[in-house]
Structures are given as structure tokens and as C-alpha cells.
Design a protein around this motif. Sequence first.
Motif, mmCIF file in Angstrom:
data_model
loop_
_atom_site.group_PDB
_atom_site.id
_atom_site.type_symbol
_atom_site.label_atom_id
_atom_site.label_comp_id
_atom_site.label_asym_id
_atom_site.label_seq_id
_atom_site.Cartn_x
_atom_site.Cartn_y
_atom_site.Cartn_z
ATOM 1 N N ARG A 50 0.608 -1.043 -0.118
ATOM 2 C CA ARG A 50 -0.168 -0.083 -0.049
ATOM 3 C C ARG A 50 0.866 1.382 0.218
ATOM 4 N N THR A 53 2.204 1.639 -3.610
ATOM 5 C CA THR A 53 1.113 1.945 -4.589
ATOM 6 C C THR A 53 0.422 3.377 -4.226
ATOM 7 N N TRP A 70 5.570 9.894 -5.707
ATOM 8 C CA TRP A 70 4.324 9.917 -5.783
ATOM 9 C C TRP A 70 4.048 11.484 -5.739
ATOM 10 N N LYS A 78 1.062 5.936 -12.243
ATOM 11 C CA LYS A 78 -0.073 5.236 -12.348
ATOM 12 C C LYS A 78 -0.323 4.687 -13.481
ATOM 13 N N LEU A 81 1.876 1.502 -14.158
ATOM 14 C CA LEU A 81 1.676 0.847 -13.130
ATOM 15 C C LEU A 81 0.455 -0.282 -13.192
ATOM 16 N N TYR A 83 -1.751 -3.131 -10.887
ATOM 17 C CA TYR A 83 -1.867 -3.551 -9.470
ATOM 18 C C TYR A 83 -3.185 -4.411 -9.356
ATOM 19 N N ILE A 155 2.088 -5.182 -9.710
ATOM 20 C CA ILE A 155 2.206 -5.409 -8.502
ATOM 21 C C ILE A 155 1.062 -6.330 -7.943
#
Length: 302
Positions: A50, A53, A70, A78, A81, A83, A155
Amino acid sequence: MSATQPLIRLSGVSKGYPGFQLQDINLELPPGCILGFVGPNGAGKTTTIRIITNLIRPDGGRVEVLGRTWDRDEVAIKSRLGYVPEDNQLYEEATGYWLGNFLGRYYPTWDDAFFRILLEKFHVPGNKTVKQLSKGNRTKLAVALALAHRPEVLILDEPTSGVDPVVRHTLVQELLEVIQDETRGVFFSSHIIEDIEKVADRVTYIAGGRIALAGDKETILEQWQELTFRLKDADLLRQVQRLVPYVKESGLEVAAVTGAYNPRLLQELRLLAAGEVTRRPLGLEEIMLILAGNERPKAEEA
């Protein structure tokens, strides 16, 4: 970003909750690599993911994804990425095709043809609603949605938990396909050590909010060895205990486990042994159990 720069880098990351502290987490995911992230329940795996991300903020340390942070580049990160959380909150009334069309609006690199190929490959009916799908097909749909924009970092938080062996095999094989492109990488958290041992290039083991073991999987498997032998004399046991961290004995019979095996250690133990020293490499699950304190070398059980 540089071809050699880690896709994910955590440096001194910490996060505190009442009764739990994630402490000094340092890890890296190199390009072209599958990192297996393992540990017992409550060890800090999901908290770490967490943080990676940006679902929660760390109390301290630095988080870099794709060479960016970030606070400065959230949208850019994002978009590159993928997830899959442990609990996939997909819209129950939506079909797989609808979800693909919906998500495709937000990713410039979305490849709808690839998404449909993945659904076909995974045997997921895209015209069925999520609530009509089995747990295994929901998981495969979530993975297809995460892969369809061809992310540079994937991820996965316990993606194979609770699904049957056929589904697990399909998903594990797909991870190997991802890293055929050596610019991409997979961060794979799972408590199913068999899956990690099959596909991971690197392994990080977390326990009690701290990293207890990290490194190249093959090196770890080479260095973790169980050495069994009979002592010449019971008084020599303390010398064995100074040489290796995990020692169990039953009379003169000794099982010694080390995570730093080398030929010199073998020679030193031979001087203490009455007869041959038998060496056995440990599997990844055995190593994890020993680190968790739930496994004893076999000599004590004899």
C-alpha cells in the motif's frame, strides 16, 4: 529512466500503527525481474504494498517507482503501473468487456486487442458479469485488466490465494511472460511459497515489520544448508553453536542449519564430527519456516 535503475526502490521506509511498526524497509525491484515478497500474516506485506502504490503514506523513508516519487509524478506513475490487490473490488454488475472499455479510457497505452487475447487465454467469458464468475475467473479478470495497458511494473498482492492449482499455474506462467520484456518487472506477494520458488528471481522475506532475508533466489538456496553429523564429544556442541545460528541436537546427533554456507564451514565442522558430515540444501519453504521459528532441524525429531 536508466535501464539499470530499479523499477521500485524503498529506502528506510517506516509506518506505525497501534501494536504494529513497519521499520527500516529497504528493497529494490530491478528491471526484468520477478521479486517474491513473502512473510507470515501480519508481517507487513500488505502495508508495504500500500505504501508502494501510494494508498497510504509512510511515516519516514523514501519511495521511488519508475525513478519517480508520488508527490511529484502520481499520474505518470499510475499510467505505467499495474496493481492487483488481494481483495478485488470489481463492479459486481459489470461484464469483463465493460470493465475493459471503462478502464481503457484512463490509460493511454491500453491495448483492447491484448485484453481480449488475455481473456481468451485465461478462459474468462468477457460477456458475463463479475458476480457470475468463479473466484478463479475473477482473479484472472483482475490480472487481465492490470496487464492490458502493458505496465512496466506489475504489483500483485496474494493473487493466487484461494484459487485452484490450474488457475495458479496459468497466472504464474503469465508472470514469466511479463518479464520476457527485460524493461518490465513484477512485485509478487504471496504466502504460497511453491509459486514464489517457481518464478521469482529475487526473494524478500519480511517478519514483524522488518526485512529478515533478501537476495537472489538461487544464491539464497545455495547458502542455506542443513549439515547433519555425530559429534566426537558432547562438549564440542558449544563450538558448533558458535559456527552456525540454528543448532538442534539429540545426544551426539546434531543438525546445524546455516544461511551462509561455505567450504570452510564444512571443514570446521568435520573437525568436530565423528564421521561424515551430510550436507542438504534447503527448499525456500523450509528456510521461511526456520526464519519464522516454526521449524526444527530434523535431528531433534529423530
